[in-house]
Enzyme design. Sequence first.
Site, short mmCIF file in Angstrom:
data_model
loop_
_atom_site.label_atom_id
_atom_site.label_comp_id
_atom_site.label_asym_id
_atom_site.label_seq_id
_atom_site.Cartn_x
_atom_site.Cartn_y
_atom_site.Cartn_z
N ILE A 37 19.47 36.20 2.78
CA ILE A 37 18.40 36.78 1.95
C ILE A 37 18.07 35.86 0.78
O ILE A 37 18.97 35.34 0.12
CB ILE A 37 18.84 38.16 1.43
N CYS A 62 24.31 37.85 25.60
CA CYS A 62 25.52 37.47 26.35
C CYS A 62 26.38 36.49 25.57
O CYS A 62 27.45 36.10 26.04
CB CYS A 62 25.17 36.96 27.74
N SER A 76 24.10 36.87 4.48
CA SER A 76 23.02 37.81 4.82
C SER A 76 21.67 37.12 5.01
O SER A 76 20.72 37.75 5.50
CB SER A 76 22.88 38.88 3.73
N SER A 93 27.22 34.51 -3.91
CA SER A 93 25.84 35.02 -3.87
C SER A 93 25.31 35.14 -5.29
O SER A 93 26.06 35.52 -6.19
CB SER A 93 25.83 36.40 -3.20
N HIS A 140 16.93 36.30 -2.53
CA HIS A 140 16.80 37.45 -3.43
C HIS A 140 15.65 37.26 -4.42
O HIS A 140 15.37 36.13 -4.85
CB HIS A 140 18.11 37.64 -4.22
N LYS A 193 26.24 43.67 -4.10
CA LYS A 193 24.95 44.36 -3.99
C LYS A 193 25.01 45.46 -2.96
O LYS A 193 24.02 46.15 -2.72
CB LYS A 193 23.86 43.35 -3.64
N GLU A 211 31.55 15.72 5.24
CA GLU A 211 31.81 17.10 5.68
C GLU A 211 33.03 17.08 6.58
O GLU A 211 33.11 16.29 7.52
CB GLU A 211 30.58 17.64 6.42
N CYS A 228 25.04 30.73 29.74
CA CYS A 228 24.49 29.38 29.54
C CYS A 228 25.51 28.38 28.99
O CYS A 228 25.27 27.18 29.04
CB CYS A 228 23.26 29.44 28.64
N ILE A 264 24.43 24.00 -0.27
CA ILE A 264 24.35 23.38 -1.59
C ILE A 264 24.46 21.85 -1.49
O ILE A 264 23.61 21.13 -2.03
CB ILE A 264 25.47 23.95 -2.50
C1 LIG Z 1 29.22 37.74 2.93
C2 LIG Z 1 28.29 36.85 2.17
C3 LIG Z 1 26.94 37.19 2.02
C4 LIG Z 1 26.08 36.39 1.29
N1 LIG Z 1 24.76 36.68 1.26
C5 LIG Z 1 23.92 35.90 0.55
C6 LIG Z 1 22.52 36.17 0.53
O1 LIG Z 1 22.03 37.03 1.24
N2 LIG Z 1 21.74 35.42 -0.28
C7 LIG Z 1 22.24 34.44 -1.07
O2 LIG Z 1 21.50 33.86 -1.84
N3 LIG Z 1 23.56 34.10 -1.01
C8 LIG Z 1 24.40 34.79 -0.21
N4 LIG Z 1 25.71 34.47 -0.12
C9 LIG Z 1 26.18 33.29 -0.83
C10 LIG Z 1 25.87 32.00 -0.05
O3 LIG Z 1 26.20 32.16 1.30
C11 LIG Z 1 26.69 30.87 -0.67
O4 LIG Z 1 26.40 30.82 -2.04
C12 LIG Z 1 26.39 29.51 -0.07
O5 LIG Z 1 26.42 29.54 1.34
C13 LIG Z 1 27.42 28.52 -0.59
O6 LIG Z 1 27.16 27.28 -0.05
P1 LIG Z 1 28.10 26.04 -0.34
O7 LIG Z 1 27.39 24.86 0.18
O8 LIG Z 1 28.52 26.04 -1.77
O9 LIG Z 1 29.44 26.36 0.47
P2 LIG Z 1 29.79 26.13 2.01
O10 LIG Z 1 28.70 26.53 2.89
O11 LIG Z 1 31.12 26.76 2.24
O12 LIG Z 1 29.92 24.56 2.13
C14 LIG Z 1 31.02 23.84 1.66
C15 LIG Z 1 31.36 22.78 2.69
O13 LIG Z 1 32.36 21.92 2.18
C16 LIG Z 1 33.17 21.50 3.25
N5 LIG Z 1 34.44 21.01 2.70
C17 LIG Z 1 35.40 21.73 2.08
N6 LIG Z 1 36.43 20.93 1.71
C18 LIG Z 1 36.09 19.67 2.11
C19 LIG Z 1 36.75 18.42 2.01
N7 LIG Z 1 37.96 18.29 1.46
N8 LIG Z 1 36.13 17.32 2.53
C20 LIG Z 1 34.90 17.42 3.12
N9 LIG Z 1 34.25 18.61 3.24
C21 LIG Z 1 34.82 19.71 2.73
C22 LIG Z 1 33.31 22.77 4.08
O14 LIG Z 1 33.70 22.51 5.42
C23 LIG Z 1 31.92 23.37 3.98
O15 LIG Z 1 31.09 23.02 5.07
C24 LIG Z 1 26.59 35.23 0.65
C25 LIG Z 1 27.93 34.88 0.82
C26 LIG Z 1 28.76 35.64 1.61
C27 LIG Z 1 30.15 35.21 1.88
#
Ligand SMILES: Cc1cc2nc3c(=O)[nH]c(=O)nc-3n(C[C@H](O)[C@H](O)[C@H](O)COP(=O)(O)OP(=O)(O)OC[C@H]3O[C@@H](n4cnc5c(N)ncnc54)[C@H](O)[C@@H]3O)c2cc1C
Length: 503
Positions: A50, A448, A48, A341, A52, A253, A34, A453, A15
């Site tokens: 995906i 592995c 996953s 998700s 959707h 799901k 980050e 590696c 995001i």
């Molecule tokens: C089991 C599972 C299955 C899923 N499957 C799907 C799917 O198939 N399809 C789909 O559309 N969605 C899926 N999702 C949802 C999707 O993965 C999430 O909606 C998405 O990855 C969220 O992204 P994000 O950037 O909000 O969060 P994150 O990827 O968690 O990024 C947030 C970042 O903020 C950083 N951060 C936190 N606090 C601080 C701070 N104080 N200072 C600086 N950095 C900070 C963290 O280190 C992290 O890197 C799934 C989620 C899960 C858990």
Amino acid sequence: MSAKFDIVIIGGGVIGTAIARRLSRYELDICLLEKDADVASGTSKANSGIIHAGYNAAVDTLKGRLNIKSNPLFDKIAEDLKVPFKRIGSLVVGFTEEDKEWLKKEKEMGESKGIKDLQLLDQKELLHQEPEIHSEASAALYAPTAGIISPYKLTIAQAENAVKNGVEIKLLSEVVDIRTKNGYIAGVILNSGEEIKTKVIINAAGLYADEIAAMVGERYKITPRKGEYNLFDKEYGDLVNHVIFPMPSKESKGILITPTVDGNLLLGPNSNPVEEKDDLAVTKEGLEEIWQGGTSLYPNLPRDGVIASFAGLRATLPSDDFKIEALNEPVGFIDVAGIQSPGLSSAPAIANMVAEILDDIRTSLQEELKLIEANFLPELEKQPSFQDYKQNLHEWQQIFLQNKKYGEVICRCEHVTRGEIEAELDKEFISPTLNGIKRRTRAGGGRCQGGFCGPRIAEIIAEKIGISPLEVTKSGPGSEILWTRVKDVKPDRDIVYGMGDKS
Ligand SMILES: Cc1cc2nc3c(=O)[nH]c(=O)nc-3n(C[C@H](O)[C@H](O)[C@H](O)COP(=O)(O)OP(=O)(O)OC[C@H]3O[C@@H](n4cnc5c(N)ncnc54)[C@H](O)[C@@H]3O)c2cc1C
């Protein structure tokens, strides 16, 4: 003197990086912070993968609307960013008459939302599409617009493209406090003590978004909900042809089976609330739960084909929906929270929505922000990868003849060459860690899991970055992989106490 930016984005997940790339279309000074050693270190690395189709979330929810808007955007994004993406379609599989009725209603609901080409398959059609499926599976809802993508490759590529368009990304930079002045955002404080001044903060901190919001006095609670997975060897990547869902439950799901874009097979996730935001442990019970789920759809899943197990955490809000809005006070704070998700599938539309919110609030900031279109470069260059040329060794030979490093295979499982690894380390935006290399090239991601590696990759990182191999980490400080040189070990002590005894 502290650094100054127009916009600070907190969080380098799918995001935060989608937002960074979207806003890099404007002539703005943008910084993404980050806390970890790479982007895609949170939920965006373990899901996953995906995209959707979007028929199952209600249209009166943000996640429902944004998923539908986003899905068609992925072909162009994947092409521009050179990220592998395949529209393989999804199947929700039913066994009973009651299931069939539900699938029928789901199809009608999807069609009313404008989802194209949904089809109900009978048992014969289903078996034709998925010959290995449970013999009692009797119907399925087919959604051809669903796809699979590598979530971390997408996140990394968005970050690289944002950097190409002028965004600054600071890794290992945790935001520990936020400064406000007279009701306006003034800046952030990092764990290093550094202050970064800014007019706008975009809170895309995933599981920690509630803690960032609390820094400006906003109260909400994010609950982590764990999902566990098994990843199978590439040998089993073609056991299924589509993303296979069971009938969904209220919480999720369901436990699905899907090929991955890299050619593996993925089983999971379950969905269980946990206390801690860093509880990524896989449990015996959890793995058994997903195994039960998987074999209820595919009875012949090969247990000895599992090469890795892992877990991811969903960031859930009590509303069970995304929260994407600007606060009235402090002016300049935008929440992008509760992105559970289908957050990956919704990322481009979320980024567009944030751009609209920014346009709405820009004149009410203490100092107006102008959104002037910049000369945006949407594409990344395609990097040569031996994987893509296996069927065409003659072409690969041309690459090899120009640079012999493309002939030296470092990762034997995934066939990744030294040239590919070094090319990643030559880029403008890098994470010189074993995980950073694994997510960019797949070196260390095969059967592995880096056993062979790993040391060679560490050597390459050390050489390229100009550090000692002792300083190379798996995923940032605290995860060093070596603690001493064998030559420096005192035989009289270490033979007795072994390499693990540092005392
Ligand atoms: C089991 C599972 C299955 C899923 N499957 C799907 C799917 O198939 N399809 C789909 O559309 N969605 C899926 N999702 C949802 C999707 O993965 C999430 O909606 C998405 O990855 C969220 O992204 P994000 O950037 O909000 O969060 P994150 O990827 O968690 O990024 C947030 C970042 O903020 C950083 N951060 C936190 N606090 C601080 C701070 N104080 N200072 C600086 N950095 C900070 C963290 O280190 C992290 O890197 C799934 C989620 C899960 C858990």
